[in-house]
Motif scaffolding. Sequence first.
Motif, mmCIF file in Angstrom:
data_model
loop_
_atom_site.group_PDB
_atom_site.id
_atom_site.type_symbol
_atom_site.label_atom_id
_atom_site.label_comp_id
_atom_site.label_asym_id
_atom_site.label_seq_id
_atom_site.Cartn_x
_atom_site.Cartn_y
_atom_site.Cartn_z
ATOM 1 N N ARG A 1 0.325 3.289 -5.177
ATOM 2 C CA ARG A 1 0.816 3.292 -3.953
ATOM 3 C C ARG A 1 0.880 4.681 -3.086
ATOM 4 N NH1 ARG A 1 -0.005 -1.046 -4.474
ATOM 5 N NH2 ARG A 1 1.242 -2.980 -4.598
ATOM 6 N N ASN B 1 -4.926 -3.308 -8.953
ATOM 7 C CA ASN B 1 -5.131 -4.439 -7.869
ATOM 8 C C ASN B 1 -6.265 -5.216 -8.172
ATOM 9 O OD1 ASN B 1 -2.972 -3.462 -6.475
ATOM 10 N ND2 ASN B 1 -4.039 -2.113 -5.268
ATOM 11 N N GLN C 1 1.030 -0.284 -10.400
ATOM 12 C CA GLN C 1 0.019 -0.106 -9.294
ATOM 13 C C GLN C 1 0.204 1.273 -8.539
ATOM 14 O OE1 GLN C 1 1.085 -3.832 -6.952
ATOM 15 N NE2 GLN C 1 -0.547 -4.803 -8.180
ATOM 16 N N ALA D 1 -5.844 2.017 3.261
ATOM 17 C CA ALA D 1 -6.451 1.074 2.038
ATOM 18 C C ALA D 1 -7.444 1.535 1.433
ATOM 19 C CB ALA D 1 -6.825 -0.310 2.964
ATOM 20 N N LEU E 1 0.948 -1.152 -0.035
ATOM 21 C CA LEU E 1 0.130 -0.069 0.000
ATOM 22 C C LEU E 1 0.831 1.285 -0.123
ATOM 23 C CD1 LEU E 1 -2.734 -1.023 2.640
ATOM 24 C CD2 LEU E 1 -2.922 -1.179 -0.011
ATOM 25 N N VAL F 1 -5.858 3.474 -1.524
ATOM 26 C CA VAL F 1 -4.964 2.487 -2.717
ATOM 27 C C VAL F 1 -5.856 1.584 -3.355
ATOM 28 C CG1 VAL F 1 -3.168 1.211 -2.831
ATOM 29 C CG2 VAL F 1 -3.087 3.015 -1.504
ATOM 30 N N THR F 2 -6.932 0.891 -2.707
ATOM 31 C CA THR F 2 -7.649 -0.153 -3.015
ATOM 32 C C THR F 2 -9.098 0.018 -3.372
ATOM 33 O OG1 THR F 2 -7.818 -1.449 -1.137
ATOM 34 C CG2 THR F 2 -5.864 -1.549 -2.205
ATOM 35 N N SER F 3 -9.552 0.766 -2.647
ATOM 36 C CA SER F 3 -11.227 0.948 -2.797
ATOM 37 C C SER F 3 -11.537 1.461 -4.232
ATOM 38 C CB SER F 3 -11.652 2.137 -1.708
ATOM 39 O OG SER F 3 -13.110 2.323 -2.053
ATOM 40 N N HIS G 1 -5.962 3.871 -12.768
ATOM 41 C CA HIS G 1 -6.813 2.582 -12.220
ATOM 42 C C HIS G 1 -5.757 2.277 -11.120
ATOM 43 C CE1 HIS G 1 -10.061 2.625 -14.679
ATOM 44 N NE2 HIS G 1 -9.546 2.716 -15.623
ATOM 45 N N THR G 2 -6.031 1.277 -9.992
ATOM 46 C CA THR G 2 -5.171 0.793 -9.133
ATOM 47 C C THR G 2 -4.328 -0.157 -9.385
ATOM 48 O OG1 THR G 2 -6.768 -0.626 -8.094
ATOM 49 C CG2 THR G 2 -6.923 1.590 -7.282
#
Length: 304
Positions: free
Chosen positions: A212, A304, A210, A226, A76, A229-231, A301-302
């Motif tokens: 970060r 992930n 990705q 989180a 992350l 980074v990922t939602s 885009h992430t």
Amino acid sequence: MTTQTAPVEAGSPAPTAAVIPAVYGASERPPRGDYDRSGQVKADYTCPQNYAAYTDADHDTYRRLYKRQSALLPGLACDEFIAALPSLGLEERIPRFDDINGRLFKATGWEVVAVPGLIPEVPFFTLLANRKFPVTDWIRTPAEFDYIVEPDIFHDMFGHVPLLFDPVFADHMQAYGAGGLKAHGLGACEQLSRLYWYTIEFGLMRQRGQVRAYGAGILSSSGELAYAVTSGEPQRIALDLLRAMRTRYKIDSYQQTYFVIDSFKQLFDMTAPDFTPLYAQLKTMEELSANAVSPGDVVIHTGN
């Protein structure tokens, strides 16, 4: 190699009890922090770190915060932050600023200085321009373990200080301070503060396809790390200076928009030119809400 520029004239401020705390957002209560301390707070808002005043409970709060947050970083946080974090030293107790400075000055010519809380723009910019990072020296209460409105020593130390060991980011921070002093003279601090918010506090970076985090507000938050980074909820767009400086932000919720860079070198190069023409241009442009969607946005885009 770290770029050293001539220090901004600030003199050797004597202790004074006349310093006025900064106000953080709209609040009816006074800002937290002892701004008097029997005359120990200087005119530039720096003060001695009263290490003996920290209780065992204070050290335990720092230890638990550090342990929880460091466990969340893999996958992350950006590589530069993870590599620099061990430079903070002890994880079990609140660090002594003198110990940090022994390593930090050798690495990038920076040092951390204690302040009683939030400070006004000109002293803040002046400290940064002279490679001095103001760290709030009080720590949150156990009841504020998960969320605190104003920055405390954990946010400042864990979130901000590690990246000051990175030469490029360290140079960017000094340049931001010098630019802030100029912005103050041009009446453009609000626009520049948005750039600080969306980069230094809540910035994201692309690494190996990705996303970060490198912003201190994200890295020191167990929930927002989180989420940022990922939602799938927030929008993540490539950093554009005018776009960021037009965009308002909220201080009491997760961000609705994050701006993404490719490297600290890119950030440094983007912010190196004179902003005076940008400030003039911004005066003719409409401000954007924190969740605005602009036709020129480059969506990231992430991965992930």
